[in-house]
Motif scaffolding. Structure first.
Motif, PDB file in Angstrom:
ATOM      1  N   ILE A 152      -9.159 -21.182  59.652  1.00  0.00           N
ATOM      2  CA  ILE A 152      -9.337 -20.154  58.629  1.00  0.00           C
ATOM      3  C   ILE A 152     -10.775 -19.636  58.611  1.00  0.00           C
ATOM      4  N   ARG A 153     -11.746 -20.495  58.962  1.00  0.00           N
ATOM      5  CA  ARG A 153     -13.149 -20.054  58.936  1.00  0.00           C
ATOM      6  C   ARG A 153     -13.423 -18.956  59.957  1.00  0.00           C
ATOM      7  N   LEU A 154     -12.596 -18.923  61.012  1.00  0.00           N
ATOM      8  CA  LEU A 154     -12.798 -17.892  62.041  1.00  0.00           C
ATOM      9  C   LEU A 154     -12.646 -16.488  61.456  1.00  0.00           C
ATOM     10  N   VAL A 174     -11.578  -7.885  61.921  1.00  0.00           N
ATOM     11  CA  VAL A 174     -11.290  -9.247  62.370  1.00  0.00           C
ATOM     12  C   VAL A 174     -11.140  -9.276  63.896  1.00  0.00           C
ATOM     13  N   ILE A 175     -10.362  -8.348  64.419  1.00  0.00           N
ATOM     14  CA  ILE A 175     -10.158  -8.296  65.877  1.00  0.00           C
ATOM     15  C   ILE A 175     -11.463  -7.939  66.587  1.00  0.00           C
ATOM     16  N   ALA A 176     -12.162  -6.957  66.061  1.00  0.00           N
ATOM     17  CA  ALA A 176     -13.436  -6.556  66.671  1.00  0.00           C
ATOM     18  C   ALA A 176     -14.411  -7.729  66.694  1.00  0.00           C
ATOM     19  N   GLY A 177     -14.451  -8.483  65.593  1.00  0.00           N
ATOM     20  CA  GLY A 177     -15.345  -9.638  65.522  1.00  0.00           C
ATOM     21  C   GLY A 177     -15.030 -10.661  66.595  1.00  0.00           C
ATOM     22  N   LYS A 178     -13.744 -10.909  66.806  1.00  0.00           N
ATOM     23  CA  LYS A 178     -13.366 -11.857  67.860  1.00  0.00           C
ATOM     24  C   LYS A 178     -13.832 -11.349  69.232  1.00  0.00           C
ATOM     25  N   LEU A 179     -13.685 -10.063  69.458  1.00  0.00           N
ATOM     26  CA  LEU A 179     -14.150  -9.493  70.729  1.00  0.00           C
ATOM     27  C   LEU A 179     -15.673  -9.594  70.847  1.00  0.00           C
ATOM     28  N   LEU A 193      -2.650 -21.048  47.633  1.00  0.00           N
ATOM     29  CA  LEU A 193      -1.632 -21.693  48.473  1.00  0.00           C
ATOM     30  C   LEU A 193      -1.774 -23.214  48.396  1.00  0.00           C
ATOM     31  N   ARG A 194      -3.026 -23.694  48.486  1.00  0.00           N
ATOM     32  CA  ARG A 194      -3.269 -25.135  48.453  1.00  0.00           C
ATOM     33  C   ARG A 194      -2.884 -25.724  47.103  1.00  0.00           C
ATOM     34  N   ARG A 195      -3.399 -25.133  46.038  1.00  0.00           N
ATOM     35  CA  ARG A 195      -3.304 -25.750  44.726  1.00  0.00           C
ATOM     36  C   ARG A 195      -1.960 -25.490  44.043  1.00  0.00           C
ATOM     37  N   ASP A 196      -1.563 -24.192  43.997  1.00  0.00           N
ATOM     38  CA  ASP A 196      -0.367 -23.847  43.219  1.00  0.00           C
ATOM     39  C   ASP A 196       0.910 -24.007  44.040  1.00  0.00           C
ATOM     40  N   ARG A 197       0.818 -23.840  45.347  1.00  0.00           N
ATOM     41  CA  ARG A 197       2.036 -23.888  46.147  1.00  0.00           C
ATOM     42  C   ARG A 197       2.083 -25.108  47.047  1.00  0.00           C
ATOM     43  N   LYS A 198       1.075 -25.967  46.936  1.00  0.00           N
ATOM     44  CA  LYS A 198       1.049 -27.259  47.645  1.00  0.00           C
ATOM     45  C   LYS A 198       1.235 -27.105  49.157  1.00  0.00           C
ATOM     46  N   VAL A 199       0.644 -26.051  49.698  1.00  0.00           N
ATOM     47  CA  VAL A 199       0.708 -25.836  51.151  1.00  0.00           C
ATOM     48  C   VAL A 199      -0.415 -26.644  51.797  1.00  0.00           C
ATOM     49  N   ASP A 200      -0.121 -27.348  52.888  1.00  0.00           N
ATOM     50  CA  ASP A 200      -1.177 -28.115  53.554  1.00  0.00           C
ATOM     51  C   ASP A 200      -2.079 -27.181  54.369  1.00  0.00           C
ATOM     52  N   GLU A 201      -3.190 -27.724  54.882  1.00  0.00           N
ATOM     53  CA  GLU A 201      -4.201 -26.875  55.519  1.00  0.00           C
ATOM     54  C   GLU A 201      -3.647 -26.125  56.740  1.00  0.00           C
ATOM     55  N   ALA A 202      -2.805 -26.819  57.520  1.00  0.00           N
ATOM     56  CA  ALA A 202      -2.205 -26.141  58.670  1.00  0.00           C
ATOM     57  C   ALA A 202      -1.314 -24.987  58.210  1.00  0.00           C
ATOM     58  N   GLY A 203      -0.636 -25.201  57.116  1.00  0.00           N
ATOM     59  CA  GLY A 203       0.243 -24.162  56.576  1.00  0.00           C
ATOM     60  C   GLY A 203      -0.538 -22.969  56.042  1.00  0.00           C
ATOM     61  N   VAL A 204      -1.671 -23.239  55.395  1.00  0.00           N
ATOM     62  CA  VAL A 204      -2.536 -22.168  54.888  1.00  0.00           C
ATOM     63  C   VAL A 204      -3.035 -21.319  56.058  1.00  0.00           C
ATOM     64  N   THR A 205      -3.516 -22.011  57.071  1.00  0.00           N
ATOM     65  CA  THR A 205      -4.036 -21.298  58.241  1.00  0.00           C
ATOM     66  C   THR A 205      -2.924 -20.486  58.905  1.00  0.00           C
ATOM     67  N   ARG A 206      -1.769 -21.123  59.062  1.00  0.00           N
ATOM     68  CA  ARG A 206      -0.648 -20.417  59.695  1.00  0.00           C
ATOM     69  C   ARG A 206      -0.252 -19.188  58.887  1.00  0.00           C
ATOM     70  N   ALA A 207      -0.290 -19.282  57.564  1.00  0.00           N
ATOM     71  CA  ALA A 207       0.105 -18.154  56.701  1.00  0.00           C
ATOM     72  C   ALA A 207      -0.747 -16.924  56.989  1.00  0.00           C
ATOM     73  N   LEU A 208      -2.032 -17.135  57.270  1.00  0.00           N
ATOM     74  CA  LEU A 208      -2.917 -15.991  57.502  1.00  0.00           C
ATOM     75  C   LEU A 208      -2.972 -15.571  58.972  1.00  0.00           C
ATOM     76  N   PHE A 209      -2.917 -16.534  59.888  1.00  0.00           N
ATOM     77  CA  PHE A 209      -3.098 -16.229  61.307  1.00  0.00           C
ATOM     78  C   PHE A 209      -1.814 -15.733  61.982  1.00  0.00           C
ATOM     79  N   GLN A 210      -0.689 -16.360  61.629  1.00  0.00           N
ATOM     80  CA  GLN A 210       0.530 -16.160  62.403  1.00  0.00           C
ATOM     81  C   GLN A 210       1.296 -14.920  61.907  1.00  0.00           C
ATOM     82  N   TYR A 211       2.311 -14.495  62.656  1.00  0.00           N
ATOM     83  CA  TYR A 211       3.259 -13.510  62.131  1.00  0.00           C
ATOM     84  C   TYR A 211       3.787 -14.020  60.793  1.00  0.00           C
TER      85      TYR A 211
END
Lengths: 428, 428
Positions: free
Chosen positions: B55-57, B305-310, A69-87
């Motif tokens: 992301i480290r979380l 992941v969820i269990a780890g957070k708990l 995401l960072r290298r090939d798609r030029k996503v910034d760190e907040a965007g990378v994190t959001r991609a995995l954490f968010q809906y």
């Protein structure tokens, strides 16, 4: 708990019919039976080989996807994190990577927008059947025997499944013609035919190239979809083109699984549904609408794990599974050789000779039911799957399925030896 | 692609009716509309706050769960790896950890075997409705307006949803009595009533304690289940007991979500279904049978992941969300204060005053439809959700929902200012 009046309102009779369908209850009983004999050698479980599992790989795969995401798609760190954490988007976040994998491994030209990433191939099958089942005229065709997951998805959507004859060359296109005619005569609307051209579960059989072409022709001429399940295609000495790779008319919906080739624990699969729907864009968009109401979206973390594995292997699962494929081939050949050594020439005992995949079908001249399985587990220390479970309990009572994927050579030799003892005792 | 004859066989008219239901197509149009105006301030998205995502979380949570398996459950390294990589049990691998969390945060006494871990709360709702919907007599009751995910799950299972009146004190138990009587007169079988007692989506309203007791009494006396959705309960100044914590008769099926309290990207939720089914063990076991046919099992990696957070938060999501809860409370109070400052005293304009959660309902003396939303986005740079989307397009045409979860104080001030400009211009 719940000893008061209310509980009596919940009874099996008032719950959805699928819960008491013989196909489902028999699989449940089977699993319970197998769990009862943990020390028996299991030639029943169709799970992938475990020796190369390594917990660190999960971290490596996640890192590889984030780096992509960072290298090939030029996503910034907040965007990378959001991609995995968010809906994420309902259709999934790794459709482009899956499309590259399909081009690399299967010579399938799939537009990323035609891909819907699902919670395993199982959700993909459910979504396709739910989308296609509009009223009580609609039926699905499928080979008999067939994968129990297909039976389950059909039950959940109240879709009747009509059997099509299956031979050592896979589903029989000529019987498909007959079944289509029969459905038409009965006022039924056949929406699709489910098929596994490569090393099918449960039989292990594959279709040759002429049969693939003939099947596509029959489906196209009759305006039905083919649902192609290719969970085991990678694991063969010879690789024939998938139906989707041969498809020039939008006849095939391709159901992809990463359970055997990627990682079962990610629970990631997909559908390629590039058909145009009159008044509704791509078929994939309709599947996505229903997915939004079923699971919202597939876990981006799980998607990232699979994407990372693809990225670290140049988008190729063939490359990623070189060691596994060699082991499955070794196990398959050893199983066939041991069957020959222990049971060769025995009257009425025969087996097919798949060239890939996880399964071998053994035919015997006596009844193979769950009672025989219990006897095999208890008195011979070996487990297999009675084939009738894949016929919804309606046929297949003199066949059994052997799985070879999870075993060592020593366990295969001992397992076949124990199976042979059971069979010769029965024949005695 | 697909320009030949076959494609014409796929048309919206021949696909499942849910795909053209106004409730679903309107939500789809809404999302498209919102995507069109990415620069507008969005008071539409009900997503959790993102500032503390890291992301480290994900790695830390995975490690914590693996360490728990090693240390507390004495699982060897092969077993730890297998738990995450391989297929898992259908009911899930973290039921015991969820049960401890429910005891810790909600004073709910849930036996682990009554927990089914699902792909988000959405799959749990689908499974409950699919299990309960046996034939065309079966209906579901739900407050109007209601969460669109509930509407979606009902559509997928062909379950009619009958509205129950909802007030500032949540669902009205007395109207529930009337609706039950009406259903009985019409030969319908009410299987359950869906309810969100804490900070409901979309209204933000909560039920007081007497209403909770009364609702339980009505449901128990009539032998219907209550499906309690508690996605937002954690985010309030005051915490009232859930229906499940008050339930002494097995009346409540509790639908749990980790999307707002754990991590949306894990897509992990669950049902607590401790009811006994005549002839079928626990209700949870029936849900599990259907789950096996729908998604096989929830990704063990996502569960870990969820269990780890708990585990890293002493099993408490209250503890894990101290910072987030403070931000949601700050945002809610600021939104209410800004509404007062900008719109206080304006004839016909009013809003409710939730004490927690993500949402505020604003009522205005003119029509709020998607056309107004497009105008607001284009000409005022602010997005909200027209309330009619939560009534299936049948009511709520002078209300809108504001979401406060994803914004900074500055964006809230500016967003409400823009909304006020739109409203005062309309009242002009």
């Amino acid at each position: 708990m719940n000893s008061n009046g209310l509980s009596t309102h919940l009874s099996m009779e008032t719950l959805h019919g699928s819960l008491t369908d013989p196909a489902i209850s028999s699989m449940n009983l089977l699993n319970e039976l197998i769990d009862e004999y943990p020390v028996a050698i299991s030639m029943a479980a169709g799970r992938p080989y475990e020796e190369f599992f390594d917990i660190r790989l999960i971290h490596d795969y996640l890192d590889a996807y984030c780096e992509h995401l960072r290298r090939d798609r030029k996503v910034d760190e907040a965007g990378v994190t959001r991609a995995l954490f968010q809906y994420g988007t309902t259709k999934g976040i790794i459709a482009d990577i899956i499309a590259r994998n399909l081009a690399e491994d299967e010579n399938i030209d799939a537009a990323p927008e035609s891909v819907v990433v699902t919670v395993g191939a199982q959700e993909a099958m459910f979504l396709v059947l739910r989308t296609l089942r509009a009223d009580e005229r609609d039926v699905l065709l499928a080979p008999a025997p067939t994968y129990v997951g297909l039976t389950g998805a059909a039950l959940l959507t109240d879709t009747p499944v009509w059997p099509v004859r299956s031979t050592e060359n896979g589903i029989d296109p000529e019987d498909l013609v007959l079944q289509l005619k029969r459905a038409d005569e009965q006022g039924k609307r056949v929406r699709a035919c489910y098929v596994t051209p490569n090393f099918a579960n449960p039989t292990g059989t594959s279709m040759d190239l002429p049969a693939r072409h003939r099947l596509l022709d029959v489906a196209e001429a009759n305006g039905i979809l083919l649902l192609e399940d290719n969970a085991y295609g990678l694991f063969g000495a010879e690789r024939l083109p998938t139906l989707k790779a041969l498809d020039r008319s939008g006849t095939v919906v391709y159901i992809g699984s990463f359970a055997k080739t990627g990682m079962p624990g990610a629970r990631v699969g997909y559908a390629v549904a590039d058909q145009r729907v009159a008044g509704g864009g791509l078929f994939a968009d309709q599947l996505s609408k229903l997915k939004g109401m079923l699971t919202v979206n597939t876990s981006p973390i799980a998607q990232a794990v699979i994407a990372g594995k693809l990225l670290l292997n140049d988008y190729s699962l063939t490359k990623a599974n070189v060691r596994e494929t060699a082991i499955y081939q070794r196990n398959l050949h050893l199983t066939l050789a041991e069957l020959d050594r222990r049971l060769g020439g025995l009257a009425g005992v025969r087996w097919n000779t798949p060239t890939g995949g996880f399964f071998v079908t053994v035919t015997v001249p006596f009844v193979v039911d769950d009672e025989l399985l219990a006897h095999a587990a208890r008195d011979h220390g070996v487990l297999f799957t009675p084939m009738h479970h894949f016929y919804g309990g309606k046929d297949g009572f003199n066949q059994l399925r052997l799985s070879i994927s999870l075993l060592t050579p020593e366990l295969i030799q001992e397992g076949v030896s124990r199976l042979a003892a059971l069979i010769t005792a029965r024949l005695g």
